[in-house]
Write an enzyme that holds these catalytic residues in place. Structure first.
Site, PDB file in Angstrom:
ATOM      1  N   ALA A  64     -16.167  90.666  10.016  1.00 29.50           N
ATOM      2  CA  ALA A  64     -14.795  90.885  10.463  1.00 29.50           C
ATOM      3  C   ALA A  64     -13.932  91.489   9.363  1.00 29.50           C
ATOM      4  CB  ALA A  64     -14.194  89.575  10.950  1.00 29.50           C
ATOM      5  N   THR A  65     -14.178  91.100   8.119  1.00 28.35           N
ATOM      6  CA  THR A  65     -13.359  91.632   7.018  1.00 28.35           C
ATOM      7  C   THR A  65     -13.489  93.140   6.918  1.00 28.35           C
ATOM      8  OG1 THR A  65     -13.386  89.576   5.758  1.00 28.35           O
ATOM      9  CG2 THR A  65     -13.041  91.604   4.511  1.00 28.35           C
TER      10      THR A  65
ATOM     11  N   ASN B 148      -6.961  80.903  12.176  1.00 23.87           N
ATOM     12  CA  ASN B 148      -8.168  80.246  11.671  1.00 23.87           C
ATOM     13  C   ASN B 148      -7.894  78.888  11.038  1.00 23.87           C
ATOM     14  OD1 ASN B 148      -6.907  82.246   9.867  1.00 23.87           O
ATOM     15  ND2 ASN B 148      -8.302  81.438   8.325  1.00 23.87           N
TER      16      ASN B 148
ATOM     17  N   GLN C  15     -11.714  84.066  15.388  1.00 26.23           N
ATOM     18  CA  GLN C  15     -11.769  82.633  15.659  1.00 26.23           C
ATOM     19  C   GLN C  15     -11.737  82.319  17.149  1.00 26.23           C
ATOM     20  OE1 GLN C  15     -12.515  80.105  13.937  1.00 26.23           O
ATOM     21  NE2 GLN C  15     -12.398  80.893  11.860  1.00 26.23           N
TER      22      GLN C  15
ATOM     23  N   ALA D 252     -20.056  87.526  14.156  1.00 20.39           N
ATOM     24  CA  ALA D 252     -21.129  86.755  14.793  1.00 20.39           C
ATOM     25  C   ALA D 252     -21.204  85.324  14.297  1.00 20.39           C
ATOM     26  CB  ALA D 252     -22.471  87.454  14.563  1.00 20.39           C
ATOM     27  N   HIS D 253     -20.937  85.095  12.995  1.00 17.10           N
ATOM     28  CA  HIS D 253     -21.220  83.773  12.451  1.00 17.10           C
ATOM     29  C   HIS D 253     -20.201  82.714  12.845  1.00 17.10           C
ATOM     30  CE1 HIS D 253     -18.509  83.066   8.856  1.00 17.10           C
ATOM     31  NE2 HIS D 253     -18.245  84.338   9.102  1.00 17.10           N
TER      32      HIS D 253
ATOM     33  N   THR E  51     -27.813 101.917   6.782  1.00 21.10           N
ATOM     34  CA  THR E  51     -28.842 101.411   7.684  1.00 21.10           C
ATOM     35  C   THR E  51     -28.353 100.166   8.408  1.00 21.10           C
ATOM     36  OG1 THR E  51     -30.572 102.239   6.216  1.00 21.10           O
ATOM     37  CG2 THR E  51     -31.206 100.535   7.803  1.00 21.10           C
TER      38      THR E  51
ATOM     39  N   CYS F 199     -12.223  81.364   3.113  1.00 19.19           N
ATOM     40  CA  CYS F 199     -12.026  82.526   2.244  1.00 19.19           C
ATOM     41  C   CYS F 199     -11.040  82.233   1.112  1.00 19.19           C
ATOM     42  CB  CYS F 199     -11.522  83.705   3.059  1.00 19.19           C
ATOM     43  SG  CYS F 199     -12.650  84.209   4.364  1.00 19.19           S
TER      44      CYS F 199
END
Length: 381
Positions: free
Chosen positions: A72-73, A153, A181, A200-201, A237, A323
């Protein structure tokens, strides 16, 4: 072994079994580069296409509108800096909110420092809410982008995204929402966004992969040079196993979100009631606002939250955003909501997940009562 309760799902989630099973072959058996023009590459490319369709389905959009990123960052940096630098305005104006994630705030600050943009940081009320009229008042003729997160968040406070989008659309600026979030916890789609970001995480997928949605016609310059991947927007990649995992996590989230949200909402009410009974002086931050159903941020006056987290040896929670965990400054979110530095330093975030039970939350209340005397603040408010 002592009991261990994890209540920091807003920081990260475990990879779901289904997600991990889908990813594994792309580490070993189907290891081709998705950009290679042969059978191994085509198989990897096909897996990426499926994942893009799965994430697009969760967001109710077309797959070609999505760009995979490292998280996301990166996606927020790509959107904010890209829109500002692509603007025809000499020094474009950006509007955002004082409680946004640091990835938004620091991207805006970097543009300001470079003289590449002017930025207005809208205030919130004591519950962390942004009023649409506050947003409307901040817009100018040079405003090119407005960034408002879907859900905070730290506090879980949700902004009125549809109203904000309508306000911005009427002004003809672009609207970006950070839905990192919110995905998997509440319904999220791209109906009220020109740009949207996710990761995703936060929804039981792997770390290291995010997504940027762009409405048709929204232009960003290439963010990473070095290849024509992702339709020329982002060279490099593709992390095929992670992308496959994101797709599987999105598919799972679409299936589970309504049921999960209802269960979390019930547990949140039980947890917060127990906290208020046990600690009469506790303050639930954003309690008056619409919030995520599994996030509770509290202030315990007279305590040092960092010491409290350390004293809660069997319960994992947070003092705020992961973060910012090494930043000695008080939470910028709570400060924007009117907390004093001492109050902000006395605040904890508990965030539940799919594996959390009501018993886990009540155990955390007991543990908090036991640990609080060990975490008195040196200079209480």
């Amino acid at each position: 072994m002592p009991r261990s309760v994890y209540l920091d799902y807003n920081a990260t989630t475990p990879v779901a079994d289904r997600v991990f099973d889908r990813m594994k072959p792309y580490f070993t058996t189907h290891y081709g580069n998705a950009a290679s023009g042969h059978s191994h590459g085509w198989r990897a490319e096909s897996a990426v296409d499926v994942a893009r369709e799965q994430v697009a389905s969760l967001l109710d959009t077309e797959p070609e509108r999505l760009t995979f990123t490292s998280g996301a960052t990166e996606a927020l940096n790509m959107a904010i800096k890209g829109i500002a630098r692509h603007s025809a305005v000499d020094r474009p104006h950006i509007v955002t909110v004082a409680t946004e994630h640091k990835a938004v705030l620091e991207s805006c600050q970097a543009l300001e420092q470079q003289g590449a943009a002017r930025v207005t940081y809208c205030p919130v009320d004591a519950a962390g809410r942004l009023a649409p009229n506050t947003l409307a008042d901040a817009l100018t003729d040079d405003t090119v982008l407005v960034a408002v997160m879907h859900a905070n968040n730290e506090t879980g406070v949700r902004h009125p995204i549809a109203d904000c989008y309508d306000t911005v659309r009427n002004h003809r600026a672009l609207f970006l929402t950070d839905a990192t979030q919110a995905l998997g916890k509440v319904p999220v789609d791209v109906q009220h966004a020109d740009l949207l970001v996710g990761s995703a995480h936060k929804l039981y997928g792997p770390k290291g992969v995010g997504v940027l949605y762009r409405r048709a016609g929204v232009q960003c310059p290439r963010f990473i040079d070095g290849g024509g991947q992702e339709r020329g927007l982002r060279g490099g990649t593709l992390n095929v196993p992670a992308v496959v995992g994101f797709g599987a996590a999105a598919e799972l989230a679409a299936e589970r979100q309504p049921e999960d949200a209802e269960r979390w909402r019930t547990m949140q009410a039980t947890f917060e009631s127990a906290l208020q009974t046990r600690f009469p002086d506790i303050r639930i931050n954003g309690g008056e606002a619409q919030r995520l159903p599994q996030t509770t941020n509290v202030t315990l006056p007279g305590t040092n939250a960092k010491r409290l987290v350390q004293a809660l040896r069997t319960v994992s929670c947070a003092t705020g955003s992961a973060c910012a965990s090494t930043d000695p400054k008080p939470s910028h979110v709570l400060r924007a909501m009117g907390h004093s530095p001492a109050e902000a330093h006395a605040s904890l975030r508990f965030s539940a997940g799919r594996a959390t039970t009501e018993d886990d939350l009540l155990y955390a209340v007991d543990a908090l009562e036991e640990a609080r005397p060990l975490a008195r603040a040196a200079h209480p408010a």
